[in-house]
Scaffold this motif. Structure first.
Motif, PDB file in Angstrom:
ATOM      1  N   TYR A  87       4.502 -56.729  46.246  1.00 55.70           N
ATOM      2  CA  TYR A  87       5.816 -56.145  45.967  1.00 55.70           C
ATOM      3  C   TYR A  87       5.857 -55.842  44.469  1.00 55.70           C
ATOM      4  O   TYR A  87       5.673 -56.740  43.654  1.00 55.70           O
ATOM      5  N   MET A  88       6.099 -54.600  44.138  1.00 56.48           N
ATOM      6  CA  MET A  88       6.014 -54.168  42.739  1.00 56.48           C
ATOM      7  C   MET A  88       7.365 -53.706  42.213  1.00 56.48           C
ATOM      8  O   MET A  88       8.127 -53.043  42.914  1.00 56.48           O
ATOM      9  N   ASP A  89       7.649 -54.075  40.984  1.00 54.01           N
ATOM     10  CA  ASP A  89       8.817 -53.571  40.258  1.00 54.01           C
ATOM     11  C   ASP A  89       8.307 -52.972  38.951  1.00 54.01           C
ATOM     12  O   ASP A  89       7.868 -53.688  38.059  1.00 54.01           O
ATOM     13  N   ASN A  90       8.347 -51.645  38.864  1.00 58.41           N
ATOM     14  CA  ASN A  90       7.852 -50.974  37.659  1.00 58.41           C
ATOM     15  C   ASN A  90       8.942 -50.693  36.645  1.00 58.41           C
ATOM     16  O   ASN A  90       8.716 -49.996  35.653  1.00 58.41           O
TER      17      ASN A  90
ATOM     18  N   LEU B 213      16.979 -48.865  45.042  1.00 58.01           N
ATOM     19  CA  LEU B 213      15.662 -48.946  45.672  1.00 58.01           C
ATOM     20  C   LEU B 213      15.431 -50.399  46.057  1.00 58.01           C
ATOM     21  O   LEU B 213      15.601 -51.306  45.235  1.00 58.01           O
ATOM     22  N   PHE B 214      15.061 -50.631  47.312  1.00 57.27           N
ATOM     23  CA  PHE B 214      14.848 -52.002  47.780  1.00 57.27           C
ATOM     24  C   PHE B 214      13.633 -52.620  47.092  1.00 57.27           C
ATOM     25  O   PHE B 214      13.709 -53.698  46.530  1.00 57.27           O
ATOM     26  N   CYS B 215      12.518 -51.939  47.131  1.00 53.48           N
ATOM     27  CA  CYS B 215      11.312 -52.408  46.460  1.00 53.48           C
ATOM     28  C   CYS B 215      10.189 -51.394  46.672  1.00 53.48           C
ATOM     29  O   CYS B 215      10.297 -50.504  47.512  1.00 53.48           O
ATOM     30  N   ILE B 216       9.141 -51.511  45.886  1.00 47.35           N
ATOM     31  CA  ILE B 216       7.899 -50.765  46.107  1.00 47.35           C
ATOM     32  C   ILE B 216       6.908 -51.748  46.732  1.00 47.35           C
ATOM     33  O   ILE B 216       6.658 -52.821  46.185  1.00 47.35           O
ATOM     34  N   GLN B 217       6.352 -51.378  47.882  1.00 48.52           N
ATOM     35  CA  GLN B 217       5.430 -52.258  48.592  1.00 48.52           C
ATOM     36  C   GLN B 217       4.046 -51.624  48.678  1.00 48.52           C
ATOM     37  O   GLN B 217       3.917 -50.410  48.838  1.00 48.52           O
ATOM     38  N   ILE B 218       3.049 -52.475  48.563  1.00 44.09           N
ATOM     39  CA  ILE B 218       1.661 -52.005  48.560  1.00 44.09           C
ATOM     40  C   ILE B 218       0.864 -52.810  49.573  1.00 44.09           C
ATOM     41  O   ILE B 218       0.901 -54.051  49.563  1.00 44.09           O
TER      42      ILE B 218
ATOM     43  N   LYS C  93       6.053 -55.879  37.268  1.00 41.86           N
ATOM     44  CA  LYS C  93       6.248 -57.137  37.980  1.00 41.86           C
ATOM     45  C   LYS C  93       5.527 -57.057  39.318  1.00 41.86           C
ATOM     46  O   LYS C  93       5.847 -56.224  40.164  1.00 41.86           O
ATOM     47  N   ILE C  94       4.542 -57.915  39.501  1.00 43.38           N
ATOM     48  CA  ILE C  94       3.771 -57.971  40.749  1.00 43.38           C
ATOM     49  C   ILE C  94       4.083 -59.298  41.433  1.00 43.38           C
ATOM     50  O   ILE C  94       3.904 -60.363  40.850  1.00 43.38           O
ATOM     51  N   ARG C  95       4.529 -59.229  42.685  1.00 37.98           N
ATOM     52  CA  ARG C  95       4.960 -60.440  43.366  1.00 37.98           C
ATOM     53  C   ARG C  95       4.399 -60.514  44.784  1.00 37.98           C
ATOM     54  O   ARG C  95       4.144 -59.493  45.408  1.00 37.98           O
ATOM     55  N   THR C  96       4.239 -61.752  45.263  1.00 41.89           N
ATOM     56  CA  THR C  96       3.964 -61.977  46.681  1.00 41.89           C
ATOM     57  C   THR C  96       5.297 -61.937  47.426  1.00 41.89           C
ATOM     58  O   THR C  96       6.366 -61.819  46.812  1.00 41.89           O
ATOM     59  N   SER C  97       5.239 -62.085  48.747  1.00 40.39           N
ATOM     60  CA  SER C  97       6.462 -62.048  49.547  1.00 40.39           C
ATOM     61  C   SER C  97       7.414 -63.170  49.142  1.00 40.39           C
ATOM     62  O   SER C  97       8.617 -62.950  48.966  1.00 40.39           O
ATOM     63  N   ALA C  98       6.871 -64.399  48.994  1.00 37.91           N
ATOM     64  CA  ALA C  98       7.717 -65.537  48.630  1.00 37.91           C
ATOM     65  C   ALA C  98       8.344 -65.337  47.251  1.00 37.91           C
ATOM     66  O   ALA C  98       9.529 -65.646  47.043  1.00 37.91           O
ATOM     67  N   GLU C  99       7.569 -64.815  46.301  1.00 38.74           N
ATOM     68  CA  GLU C  99       8.089 -64.573  44.953  1.00 38.74           C
ATOM     69  C   GLU C  99       9.148 -63.485  44.958  1.00 38.74           C
ATOM     70  O   GLU C  99      10.126 -63.541  44.198  1.00 38.74           O
ATOM     71  N   PHE C 100       8.967 -62.496  45.819  1.00 42.70           N
ATOM     72  CA  PHE C 100       9.950 -61.416  45.914  1.00 42.70           C
ATOM     73  C   PHE C 100      11.278 -61.946  46.446  1.00 42.70           C
ATOM     74  O   PHE C 100      12.346 -61.608  45.920  1.00 42.70           O
TER      75      PHE C 100
END
Length: 792
Positions: A465-468, A612-617, A639-646
């Motif tokens: 899950y990315m937040d740029n 925007l909900f999120c950018i997913q990769i 910001k790069i996150r795993t599902s739990a961190e998101f």
């Protein structure tokens, strides 16, 4: 005479009386603290909302010019008592950074929420306060940070942050950490920082600013206003009311509720142990009771002896519990309510006094009820050492001859349990309750930390899950092109690093819609997936939308609008109406359970995009943790996150609160288990001193006898852990399910990490309780062979 007997009894049973005193202290302390917290929590949210002047209704709009149709409409609305607006700037992740802090002395990146507002200190509606509940007064160059944002970034008063908008960049000193009633709950994804009016105006004329306006109203005639509002075709990024804000604190209230439930359970355990101790003491004192009856002491007088004893113990215990309830209650309240301002008032001593008196009364009632067993004891029992001379039933429920594989010490342990189930029932029930107290909260935590929990927030799980930091900038654009270009660029950059990936994002639109009556409109979030990444979304009934005119609706929204699968939803645009056919029902905790999802090919009007909900990769041939580490190297400024961190970032400090709560519960359960193990073994070993002496006389060693004593505790504990775990799994959907239902997830499947739930926590209970049992069993070494004469 009574006091002489009491003095001798207290000296003779020091350990038992001390443990009983500790349980009474715990009971009175938990009862007083819990009730006090309950009284404080009960009105805390409403008090916080009142002093903050949360409006009856508010709408947030993105101002792309001087025209303000909503403001003009509200300004002249005759159904309102009061109207005002607040201006704010939306700040992206690339516009704010840490300038200096204890954690980052040379500066660092700033981790922000999905939507972050920058505004001035409100003077009318939606007021904010510092952590002590004081009104804020900021000077030029100062900023007050939202509490959750400050904690995530490890910022404190005296640190500094930089905010850049256009060509204007300014450094602010953190002057306060604020609590915000509207944007401060764990379920609210939007946060707000405040600065002075002078600093706010410096950013006003910058070209890349995203300018928002929060319209706040107080009703004079709510029904008439809402009817009139529904008839308007306004475009608002978000709208809410008093009830929505109050409901958003459900998770914060959950923390307080769990602590109270834990306290009640511990009180029940304490009184359960109390009753066991009283009954066991009476059974042990059969000789004294029989002799007193023989010399003419009436039953009422004998009861008085025990009432005086337990009155004295309860009086001392409740007095100490009363004193400890104040610091413990304050600690409990701080952990339970971290985002709310509790009404300042003198400590309610009367509640603590009433609770202390209640504990004394309950102890005496328990004691009086339990002493009814005095009728069963007679002078003849004392003469015959507790026996009436006849026995019609064997004590052994299982045959040793048929258990040749079992060592004698373990056979005796198993046989004792089957032969005296009542004796060990208190121990088993206590251990089972303790297990449930651990398993039930853990079900909540593990569910919220599961990789697929994002499905409960209307999304789909992915590796990254990315937040740029450009979310606000994307929404400000005229169309979706800039977002799509960046998604493609991310894939190309990853391809250069030999990483095959697909990207996607969920755009949130807020458009007025209706089912049948064009004047009965609703404003809910509508999500649409874009990008090369194609994933399926969870649904309860029907199917996902596939065609351009198809839509999926949450079950809560379907009930409110009175529609079902096959019906139509109509979205109002500025110059037209767009019809969608409902193909499926789903559930969501986003926007408290309301919303829609349209197909990827739906022709949505980007002018109504709100966030925007999120950018997913999604990355091929790589797990989530490894993917996150690689992307952090490739995109160091994002910001790069795993599902739990998101999910942690969405819910603010809630998960940290739950972790603290979990540690608290585990420690309390382990203490209770150790105390009750010590109490049970001390009392039983006192009664079995003659049996222990006999075993020693026929050749049993100390180690074998210790195994016999300890094995009973281990067996009961194992059975109780299994029973508690099974009961937790059975009752969790009925206990925890309604909480998630309030947030919008009506049919939730609780996720449990089997390693922690079925191995780590049970092992922890076994080790701590087992060590207590083994240490206590060493007391058999003090039993002398001559005590074989004390056998019944």
């Amino acid at each position: 005479m009574f006091f002489h007997i009491l003095k001798k009894d207290l000296k003779r049973k020091k350990t038992m009386n001390l443990i009983l005193l500790l349980f009474i202290i715990l009971a009175s302390m938990f009862l007083a603290s819990s009730v006090n917290s309950l009284v404080a929590v009960n009105g805390a949210v409403e008090h916080f909302m009142k002093i903050s002047k949360v409006p009856d209704f508010f709408a947030i709009t993105i101002q792309d010019g001087k025209e303000d149709a909503i403001g003009d409409y509200l300004q002249d609305n005759s159904y309102l008592l009061e109207y005002a607006y607040l201006d704010a700037y939306s700040i992206g992740g690339d516009q704010i950074a840490i300038a200096q802090s204890a954690q980052y002395p040379d500066g660092g990146s700033y981790e922000q929420s999905n939507v972050l507002y920058l505004s001035t200190v409100p003077e009318n509606f939606m007021k904010v306060f510092d952590l002590e509940g004081n009104t804020l007064h900021l000077q030029t160059g100062e900023i007050a940070l939202h509490k959750i944002e400050a904690e995530i970034n490890q910022l404190a008063i005296g640190d500094s942050v930089k905010i850049r908008v256009g060509s204007v960049e300014q450094e602010f000193r953190v002057a306060a950490i604020l609590k915000d009633a509207v944007f401060g709950s764990s379920m609210m994804g939007t946060r707000r920082h405040v600065i002075s009016q002078e600093d706010f105006e410096k950013y006003q004329d910058q070209g890349d600013i995203v300018f928002s306006r929060i319209h706040c109203v107080q009703f004079q005639d709510e029904e008439a206003f809402r009817d009139g509002w529904k008839k308007q075709n306004f475009s608002a990024a978000f709208n809410g009311d008093w009830d929505l804000i109050k409901t958003c604190y459900i998770l914060d209230m959950l923390i307080a509720a769990v602590f109270i439930v834990v306290s009640v359970c511990l009180i029940l355990i304490a009184f359960l142990v109390l009753r066991f101790t009283i009954v066991f003491t009476l059974q042990e004192d059969y000789k004294e009771i029989g002799i007193m009856k023989a010399i003419g002491v009436p039953e009422r007088g004998i009861k008085g002896i025990y009432l005086v004893k337990y009155f004295a113990i309860s009086l001392i215990g409740t007095a100490l519990g009363f004193l400890l309830s104040f610091p413990f209650g304050n600690m409990l309240l701080k952990q339970a309510i971290v985002n709310i301002i509790v009404e300042k008032a003198d400590q309610n001593y009367m509640i603590n006094i009433v609770c202390a008196v209640a504990v004394v009364v309950i102890v005496l009632v328990f004691c009086y009820g339990s002493t009814n067993k005095l009728k069963k004891f007679s002078a003849l029992d004392a003469i015959r050492s507790g026996s009436n001379g006849e026995r019609y039933q064997a004590k052994n429920r299982i045959k040793l001859s048929k258990q040749i594989w079992m060592q004698p010490c373990y056979y005796m342990a198993v046989n004792d349990i089957f032969s005296s189930l009542k004796r060990f029932a208190v121990l088993g029930i206590t251990f089972a309750i303790g297990t449930m107290l651990i398993q039930l909260p853990y079900s909540v935590i593990s569910t919220l930390r599961d990789a697929n929990v994002v499905r409960l927030f209307s999304g789909a799980s992915s590796d990254v899950y990315m937040d740029n930091g450009k979310f606000a900038a994307y929404i400000e654009q005229e169309n979706i092109a800039p977002l799509m270009q960046d998604l493609t660029a991310i894939e190309e950059i990853l391809a250069e690093h030999q990483i095959s990936a697909k990207t996607g994002a969920d755009i949130i639109y807020v458009m007025p819609c209706y089912a049948e009556d064009p004047e009965d409109t609703y404003m809910y979030n509508t999500l649409q997936a874009v990008g090369s990444w194609e994933r399926h979304y969870a649904f309860l009934e029907g199917r996902e939308p596939e065609l351009e005119n198809e839509i999926m609706i949450t079950d809560k929204t379907a009930k409110e609008m009175g529609v079902s699968i096959g019906d139509s939803i109509y979205f109002k645009r500025k110059d037209s109406t767009q019809e969608f056919v409902i193909t499926g029902i789903y559930q969501s905790m986003l926007n408290m359970g309301n919303g829609f999802r349209v197909s990827r090919c739906a022709n949505m009007d980007y002018a109504y995009a709100s966030s925007l909900f999120c950018i997913q990769i999604e990355i091929e041939d790589m797990d989530s943790s490894e993917a996150c580490e690689r992307l952090k190297e490739i995109f160091p400024n994002d910001k790069i996150r795993t599902s739990a961190e998101f999910i942690d970032s969405m819910t603010g400090s809630m998960m940290a609160q739950l972790d603290v709560m979990m540690v608290f519960i585990i420690v309390i359960v382990l203490i209770i288990n150790s105390l009750i193990t010590l109490l049970m073994m001390k009392t039983i070993m006192t009664k079995e001193r003659g049996d222990i002496a006999l075993l020693k006389s026929i050749g049993f060693g100390n180690v074998a006898i210790q195994k016999w004593q300890s094995a009973r505790i281990f067996i009961i504990l194992l059975l109780a852990i299994m029973a508690g775990t099974i009961l937790s799994n059975l009752f969790a959907p009925y206990i925890i399910g309604p909480i998630f239902s309030i947030m919008g997830a009506s049919k939730i499947t609780l996720e449990i990490n089997p390693i922690n739930a079925y191995f780590i926590y049970p092992l922890m209970l076994l080790i701590v309780t087992g060590v207590s049992a083994v240490l206590c069993s060493t007391g058999i070494r003090k039993v002398d062979l001559k005590e074989v004469n004390s056998m019944e």
